[in-house]
Design a protein around this motif. Structure first.
Motif, PDB file in Angstrom:
ATOM      1  N   SER A  78       0.772  -1.338   0.101  1.00 37.82           N
ATOM      2  CA  SER A  78      -0.164   0.025   0.147  1.00 37.82           C
ATOM      3  C   SER A  78       0.793   1.462   0.047  1.00 37.82           C
ATOM      4  O   SER A  78       0.313   2.351  -0.589  1.00 37.82           O
ATOM      5  CB  SER A  78      -0.874   0.052   0.963  1.00 37.82           C
ATOM      6  N   GLN A  79       2.067   1.099   0.273  1.00 37.20           N
ATOM      7  CA  GLN A  79       2.971   2.345   0.557  1.00 37.20           C
ATOM      8  C   GLN A  79       3.994   2.431  -0.614  1.00 37.20           C
ATOM      9  O   GLN A  79       4.714   3.452  -0.467  1.00 37.20           O
ATOM     10  CB  GLN A  79       3.746   2.510   2.103  1.00 37.20           C
ATOM     11  N   ILE A  80       4.415   1.505  -1.109  1.00 39.08           N
ATOM     12  CA  ILE A  80       5.459   1.201  -1.959  1.00 39.08           C
ATOM     13  C   ILE A  80       5.343   2.588  -3.029  1.00 39.08           C
ATOM     14  O   ILE A  80       6.602   3.034  -3.188  1.00 39.08           O
ATOM     15  CB  ILE A  80       5.733  -0.022  -2.584  1.00 39.08           C
ATOM     16  N   SER A  81       4.432   2.618  -3.514  1.00 39.84           N
ATOM     17  CA  SER A  81       4.575   4.058  -4.425  1.00 39.84           C
ATOM     18  C   SER A  81       4.624   5.233  -4.007  1.00 39.84           C
ATOM     19  O   SER A  81       5.244   6.099  -4.732  1.00 39.84           O
ATOM     20  CB  SER A  81       3.003   4.005  -5.342  1.00 39.84           C
ATOM     21  N   LYS A  82       4.246   5.453  -2.660  1.00 38.40           N
ATOM     22  CA  LYS A  82       4.677   6.692  -2.185  1.00 38.40           C
ATOM     23  C   LYS A  82       5.949   6.890  -1.821  1.00 38.40           C
ATOM     24  O   LYS A  82       6.377   7.916  -1.276  1.00 38.40           O
ATOM     25  CB  LYS A  82       3.779   6.862  -0.934  1.00 38.40           C
ATOM     26  N   SER A  84       8.969   6.681  -3.181  1.00 33.16           N
ATOM     27  CA  SER A  84       9.939   6.664  -4.172  1.00 33.16           C
ATOM     28  C   SER A  84      10.694   8.082  -3.867  1.00 33.16           C
ATOM     29  O   SER A  84      12.158   8.360  -4.047  1.00 33.16           O
ATOM     30  CB  SER A  84       9.400   7.073  -5.702  1.00 33.16           C
ATOM     31  N   GLY A  85      10.274   8.974  -3.136  1.00 34.72           N
ATOM     32  CA  GLY A  85      10.980  10.336  -2.897  1.00 34.72           C
ATOM     33  C   GLY A  85      11.571  10.074  -1.693  1.00 34.72           C
ATOM     34  O   GLY A  85      12.317  11.144  -1.130  1.00 34.72           O
ATOM     35  N   SER A  86      11.625   9.009  -1.024  1.00 28.61           N
ATOM     36  CA  SER A  86      12.362   8.740   0.240  1.00 28.61           C
ATOM     37  C   SER A  86      13.845   8.157   0.260  1.00 28.61           C
ATOM     38  O   SER A  86      14.174   7.798   1.412  1.00 28.61           O
ATOM     39  CB  SER A  86      11.195   8.146   1.188  1.00 28.61           C
ATOM     40  N   PHE A  87      13.994   7.560  -1.030  1.00 21.31           N
ATOM     41  CA  PHE A  87      15.064   6.598  -1.140  1.00 21.31           C
ATOM     42  C   PHE A  87      16.497   7.350  -0.347  1.00 21.31           C
ATOM     43  O   PHE A  87      17.507   6.614   0.144  1.00 21.31           O
ATOM     44  CB  PHE A  87      15.488   6.282  -2.579  1.00 21.31           C
ATOM     45  N   TYR A  88      16.570   8.564  -0.485  1.00 20.83           N
ATOM     46  CA  TYR A  88      17.880   9.226   0.161  1.00 20.83           C
ATOM     47  C   TYR A  88      17.917   9.029   1.561  1.00 20.83           C
ATOM     48  O   TYR A  88      19.014   8.456   2.420  1.00 20.83           O
ATOM     49  CB  TYR A  88      18.006  10.716  -0.246  1.00 20.83           C
ATOM     50  N   TRP A  89      16.687   9.112   2.357  1.00 23.34           N
ATOM     51  CA  TRP A  89      16.669   8.941   3.848  1.00 23.34           C
ATOM     52  C   TRP A  89      16.734   7.449   4.050  1.00 23.34           C
ATOM     53  O   TRP A  89      17.353   7.035   4.928  1.00 23.34           O
ATOM     54  CB  TRP A  89      15.429   9.636   4.241  1.00 23.34           C
ATOM     55  N   ILE A  90      16.062   6.819   3.150  1.00 20.21           N
ATOM     56  CA  ILE A  90      16.082   5.249   3.471  1.00 20.21           C
ATOM     57  C   ILE A  90      17.400   4.624   3.458  1.00 20.21           C
ATOM     58  O   ILE A  90      17.894   3.945   4.280  1.00 20.21           O
ATOM     59  CB  ILE A  90      15.282   4.612   2.374  1.00 20.21           C
ATOM     60  N   ALA A 154       8.386   5.415   5.617  1.00 20.58           N
ATOM     61  CA  ALA A 154       9.539   4.633   4.541  1.00 20.58           C
ATOM     62  C   ALA A 154      10.443   4.558   5.731  1.00 20.58           C
ATOM     63  O   ALA A 154      10.816   3.055   5.547  1.00 20.58           O
ATOM     64  CB  ALA A 154       9.947   5.587   3.750  1.00 20.58           C
ATOM     65  N   VAL A 155      10.781   4.922   6.618  1.00 16.57           N
ATOM     66  CA  VAL A 155      11.775   4.416   7.589  1.00 16.57           C
ATOM     67  C   VAL A 155      11.314   3.394   8.524  1.00 16.57           C
ATOM     68  O   VAL A 155      12.053   2.540   8.719  1.00 16.57           O
ATOM     69  CB  VAL A 155      12.054   5.743   8.595  1.00 16.57           C
ATOM     70  N   ILE A 156      10.211   3.609   9.041  1.00 13.76           N
ATOM     71  CA  ILE A 156       9.522   2.364   9.604  1.00 13.76           C
ATOM     72  C   ILE A 156       9.354   1.192   8.827  1.00 13.76           C
ATOM     73  O   ILE A 156       9.826   0.018   9.348  1.00 13.76           O
ATOM     74  CB  ILE A 156       8.210   2.748  10.135  1.00 13.76           C
ATOM     75  N   ILE A 157       9.133   1.244   7.617  1.00 15.13           N
ATOM     76  CA  ILE A 157       8.762  -0.022   6.655  1.00 15.13           C
ATOM     77  C   ILE A 157      10.400  -0.727   6.530  1.00 15.13           C
ATOM     78  O   ILE A 157      10.576  -1.924   6.656  1.00 15.13           O
ATOM     79  CB  ILE A 157       8.258   0.398   5.561  1.00 15.13           C
ATOM     80  N   THR A 158      11.369   0.114   6.327  1.00 16.00           N
ATOM     81  CA  THR A 158      12.601  -0.035   6.188  1.00 16.00           C
ATOM     82  C   THR A 158      13.128  -0.769   7.324  1.00 16.00           C
ATOM     83  O   THR A 158      14.207  -1.812   7.062  1.00 16.00           O
ATOM     84  CB  THR A 158      13.578   1.117   5.813  1.00 16.00           C
ATOM     85  N   GLN A 159      12.849  -0.236   8.522  1.00 15.87           N
ATOM     86  CA  GLN A 159      13.586  -0.809   9.739  1.00 15.87           C
ATOM     87  C   GLN A 159      12.964  -2.384   9.779  1.00 15.87           C
ATOM     88  O   GLN A 159      13.824  -3.257   9.997  1.00 15.87           O
ATOM     89  CB  GLN A 159      13.051  -0.184  10.929  1.00 15.87           C
TER      90      GLN A 159
END
Length: 181
Positions: A78-82, A84-90, A154-159
């Protein structure tokens, strides 16, 4: 959770007050944290006193794993499309999460020795200490204003993804290298 506003104020300052919209935050907190917690407490109390409840608790012991997998899949889908602008922080947080996954087994092993825990209990401490229930706070992150909320999500999902991959590595590494029988 009750100290979250204080933490945000300490880390962000006065801007934290403007970041959190009270109504979505309260709905997410009560609907996704408080109510399920109360239901779990009731089921456990019932399970102690009733034969059927005890059986229900035994049968439900395996449910967290598939539910976590389903939850992670639904959240990421549900969140993957949103994101894309967070890859730097991820990219910035992944090394922190990996470092935590590397360091935590040794800290947990030391605590286990300090408390004179047996090997199975110390292994449990290692696994539990190395993961957090970050998906629990995801609804609260999504209650933040859209730009900040998406970044926090994005940070939470990455974690969560890093922790799941780390746990898979732990299954092999912990018994063989870190804490043998």
């Amino acid at each position: 959770m009750l100290l979250l506003p204080l933490y945000l104020w300490l880390f962000i300052g006065r801007e934290a007050v403007n970041l959190i919209e009270t109504t979505p935050f309260a709905k997410a907190f009560f609907g996704l944290i408080v109510v399920p917690l109360i239901v779990a407490i009731i089921i456990q109390k019932w399970g102690i006193n009733a034969k059927v409840g005890s059986r229900l608790i035994q049968l439900s012991g395996w449910l967290p794993v598939p539910f976590m997998a389903i939850t992670l899949f639904v959240v990421v889908a549900s969140q993957i499309s949103k994101l894309s602008g967070s890859f730097y922080w991820i990219g910035k947080v992944i090394p922190i999460y990996i470092a935590f996954m590397v360091i935590m087994p040794f800290i947990s092993k030391t605590v286990g020795k300090w408390l004179s825990l047996d090997v199975p209990t110390t292994r449990s401490l290692i696994f539990r200490g190395s993961t957090r229930n970050s998906l629990v706070v995801l609804p609260l992150a999504l209650a933040l204003p859209s730009e900040v909320g998406l970044l926090v999500a994005a940070v939470i999902i990455t974690q969560t993804i890093v922790e799941i991959m780390g746990e898979l590595i732990y299954i092999k590494v912990i018994p063989d290298l870190v804490l043998r029988d």
